[in-house]
Design a protein around this motif. Structure first.
Motif, PDB file in Angstrom:
ATOM      1  N   VAL A  50       0.870  -1.170   0.000  1.00 31.66           N
ATOM      2  CA  VAL A  50       0.000   0.000   0.000  1.00 31.66           C
ATOM      3  C   VAL A  50       0.907   1.220   0.000  1.00 31.66           C
ATOM      4  O   VAL A  50       1.734   1.387   0.894  1.00 31.66           O
ATOM      5  CB  VAL A  50      -0.949   0.009   1.224  1.00 31.66           C
ATOM      6  CG1 VAL A  50      -1.782   1.281   1.236  1.00 31.66           C
ATOM      7  CG2 VAL A  50      -1.837  -1.223   1.210  1.00 31.66           C
ATOM      8  N   ASP A 103       0.760   5.452  -0.666  1.00 31.67           N
ATOM      9  CA  ASP A 103      -0.083   6.642  -0.810  1.00 31.67           C
ATOM     10  C   ASP A 103      -1.563   6.277  -0.844  1.00 31.67           C
ATOM     11  O   ASP A 103      -2.338   6.816  -1.631  1.00 31.67           O
ATOM     12  CB  ASP A 103       0.295   7.434  -2.077  1.00 31.67           C
ATOM     13  CG  ASP A 103       1.735   7.941  -2.031  1.00 31.67           C
ATOM     14  OD1 ASP A 103       2.160   8.396  -0.942  1.00 31.67           O
ATOM     15  OD2 ASP A 103       2.423   7.871  -3.064  1.00 31.67           O
ATOM     16  N   GLY A 104      -1.946   5.309   0.000  1.00 32.24           N
ATOM     17  CA  GLY A 104      -3.346   4.910   0.102  1.00 32.24           C
ATOM     18  C   GLY A 104      -3.836   4.002  -1.013  1.00 32.24           C
ATOM     19  O   GLY A 104      -5.003   3.618  -1.029  1.00 32.24           O
ATOM     20  N   LYS A 105      -2.984   3.637  -1.946  1.00 28.45           N
ATOM     21  CA  LYS A 105      -3.375   2.767  -3.063  1.00 28.45           C
ATOM     22  C   LYS A 105      -2.787   1.380  -2.859  1.00 28.45           C
ATOM     23  O   LYS A 105      -1.612   1.229  -2.528  1.00 28.45           O
ATOM     24  CB  LYS A 105      -2.895   3.335  -4.395  1.00 28.45           C
ATOM     25  CG  LYS A 105      -3.561   4.641  -4.752  1.00 28.45           C
ATOM     26  CD  LYS A 105      -3.078   5.146  -6.083  1.00 28.45           C
ATOM     27  CE  LYS A 105      -3.738   6.493  -6.355  1.00 28.45           C
ATOM     28  NZ  LYS A 105      -3.228   7.112  -7.559  1.00 28.45           N
ATOM     29  N   THR A 106      -3.610   0.358  -3.071  1.00 27.77           N
ATOM     30  CA  THR A 106      -3.163  -1.027  -2.966  1.00 27.77           C
ATOM     31  C   THR A 106      -2.572  -1.451  -4.297  1.00 27.77           C
ATOM     32  O   THR A 106      -3.236  -1.381  -5.334  1.00 27.77           O
ATOM     33  CB  THR A 106      -4.332  -1.947  -2.589  1.00 27.77           C
ATOM     34  OG1 THR A 106      -4.873  -1.493  -1.343  1.00 27.77           O
ATOM     35  CG2 THR A 106      -3.882  -3.387  -2.452  1.00 27.77           C
TER      36      THR A 106
END
Length: 122
Positions: free
Chosen positions: A59, A61-64
């Motif tokens: 993960v 910057d908040g992205k998976t």
């Protein structure tokens, strides 16, 4: 105390699939596992599929983000584990030395952190 025996080996180590040598190696694993069961030390364990079946998750910057395969290419891979419950590190090391992969790979012996159960409210 509980310990995890982490089994590490070269991805191409071991007998060729479908050979008598593979059957003999499989029997060694079954015999070792049965010995631990009969000694009352085995808590659990599993073999893992090869690293080519892995998916790595990060993960950022908040992205998976997912990637097929292991995190990094290595010469050795995690092949499985056993969880044992024995008196002390010396006993865990004795069991680790008997793991069939110990003569060509490695077995990491790691204590399992004992955690108190959280209090529940009723």
């Amino acid at each position: 105390m509980r310990y995890m025996l982490i089994l590490v080996d070269a991805p191409d180590a071991g007998a060729e699939p479908g050979t008598p040598e593979e059957a003999a190696e499989f029997q060694q694993w079954m015999d070792y596992t049965q010995e631990m069961v009969e000694a009352g030390v085995m808590v659990g364990g599993e073999a893992l599929l090869g690293p080519e079946s892995a998916t790595t998750v990060r993960v950022r910057d908040g992205k998976t983000l997912t990637t097929d395969g292991p995190f990094a290419e290595t010469k050795e891979v995690l092949g499985g584990y056993y969880v044992i419950d024995v008196a002390d590190l010396d006993a865990a090391i004795e069991w680790a030395a008997k793991v069939p992969v110990s003569d060509r790979g490695s077995v990491e012996v790691r204590p399992i952190m004992e955690m108190d159960e959280p209090a529940t409210t009723a």
